[in-house]
Write an enzyme that holds these catalytic residues in place. Sequence first.
Site, PDB file in Angstrom:
ATOM      1  N   ASP A 153       7.897 -12.394   3.278  1.00  0.00           N
ATOM      2  CA  ASP A 153       7.300 -11.687   2.554  1.00  0.00           C
ATOM      3  C   ASP A 153       7.665 -10.567   3.550  1.00  0.00           C
ATOM      4  OD1 ASP A 153       6.797  -9.005   0.636  1.00  0.00           O
ATOM      5  OD2 ASP A 153       4.601  -9.400   1.867  1.00  0.00           O
ATOM      6  N   GLU A 156      -3.269  -4.106   3.705  1.00  0.00           N
ATOM      7  CA  GLU A 156      -3.510  -4.051   5.059  1.00  0.00           C
ATOM      8  C   GLU A 156      -4.823  -3.180   5.987  1.00  0.00           C
ATOM      9  OE1 GLU A 156      -0.613  -5.108   6.761  1.00  0.00           O
ATOM     10  OE2 GLU A 156       0.448  -5.989   4.660  1.00  0.00           O
ATOM     11  N   CYS A 184       3.482  -5.781  -6.672  1.00  0.00           N
ATOM     12  CA  CYS A 184       3.340  -5.966  -5.351  1.00  0.00           C
ATOM     13  C   CYS A 184       3.045  -7.177  -4.939  1.00  0.00           C
ATOM     14  CB  CYS A 184       3.504  -4.231  -4.512  1.00  0.00           C
ATOM     15  SG  CYS A 184       3.460  -4.469  -2.863  1.00  0.00           S
ATOM     16  N   HIS A 225       0.980  -7.301  -2.576  1.00  0.00           N
ATOM     17  CA  HIS A 225      -0.527  -6.977  -2.011  1.00  0.00           C
ATOM     18  C   HIS A 225      -1.188  -6.424  -2.629  1.00  0.00           C
ATOM     19  CE1 HIS A 225       2.034  -6.357   1.497  1.00  0.00           C
ATOM     20  NE2 HIS A 225       0.696  -6.310   2.080  1.00  0.00           N
TER      21      HIS A 225
HETATM   22  N1  DGL Z   1       4.485  -7.294  -0.823  1.00  0.00           N
HETATM   23  C1  DGL Z   1       6.059  -6.453  -0.941  1.00  0.00           C
HETATM   24  C2  DGL Z   1       6.186  -6.406  -1.970  1.00  0.00           C
HETATM   25  O1  DGL Z   1       5.253  -7.181  -3.015  1.00  0.00           O
HETATM   26  C3  DGL Z   1       5.390  -5.044  -0.332  1.00  0.00           C
HETATM   27  C4  DGL Z   1       5.186  -4.325   0.673  1.00  0.00           C
HETATM   28  C5  DGL Z   1       5.944  -3.713   1.635  1.00  0.00           C
HETATM   29  O2  DGL Z   1       6.059  -1.829   0.917  1.00  0.00           O
HETATM   30  O3  DGL Z   1       6.347  -4.303   2.944  1.00  0.00           O
HETATM   31  O4  DGL Z   1       7.253  -5.537  -2.104  1.00  0.00           O
END
Ligand code: DGL
Length: 276
Positions: free
Chosen positions: A20, A162, A194, A196
Amino acid sequence: MTSKRVSRHSKGHRPIGVFDSGLGGLTVVREIRRRLPHETIVYYGDVARLPYGTKSPEQILRFSIQNTLFLLKHKVKALVIACNSSTSAAANFLRRHFNVPIVDVVQPAAEVACRSTRSGRIGVIATSATIGSRVYEKALKKRNPKVKVFGEACPLFVPLVEEGWLEGKITHDVLDAYLRKLKKKKIDVLILGCTHYPLLKKSIQKVMGSRVRLVDSMAPTVQQLAQLFDRRDLHAAKKQKGLLKIYVSDKPGNFVKVGESFLGEKMNFVEVVRQK
Ligand code: DGL
């Protein structure tokens, strides 16, 4: 999920490679650890170059190739692209050019969303890169051309996560500002596009209301991985103790605290590896 006996020539003992842009992919790792505890995982988080979601597809593709090359050095038996932004910019390229089975996070979530919707009105929240690529729209319409898809880029969600700001008034206000338009679209399913965002699930549900079903990619991605292992006889032996090795391109001060909240367990092996 069935687990076949591991044959003598199986690659089952090899690790799974997961990458990631940063820590978000650890939400997928958490699910792999829960569902496939005998698997060893090598994770690469490109923390130094996060976020990917605001960058161009060319740049994200370049980073994703480097991450893949790093993981292939660890002789991984399968690769999980635990990043939607990388999936949108690089999954097709990586599948064409690398000889390793690849599971991404978009197709599994699209599958669940299509199965779950009653109204056929599906929302997608993700980074600007993912929304701009229309990767979810294509994946959803391929399964059901009649669905209506409403996408919304939410660039401030990643920094909130984050920073560990998962609840509270400021988080609620930011979420509300981004989700306001979607709330008017009468969607019944919302894809958290995403890796996150599962950490914000409680707050997102509060803003969207209980009638909207939130779909994330963690469980369906691991389900696809397990099915792949079933088909190709790639499961680790039951006597194998699954290890977790985490490599990152930078290790900021709050890294361990935030990382462990993604992962839900202690991070015992963390090493910094810088990419050129
Ligand atoms: N975890 C990333 C995703 O699934 C997003 C984080 C980023 O913008 O780097 O798109």
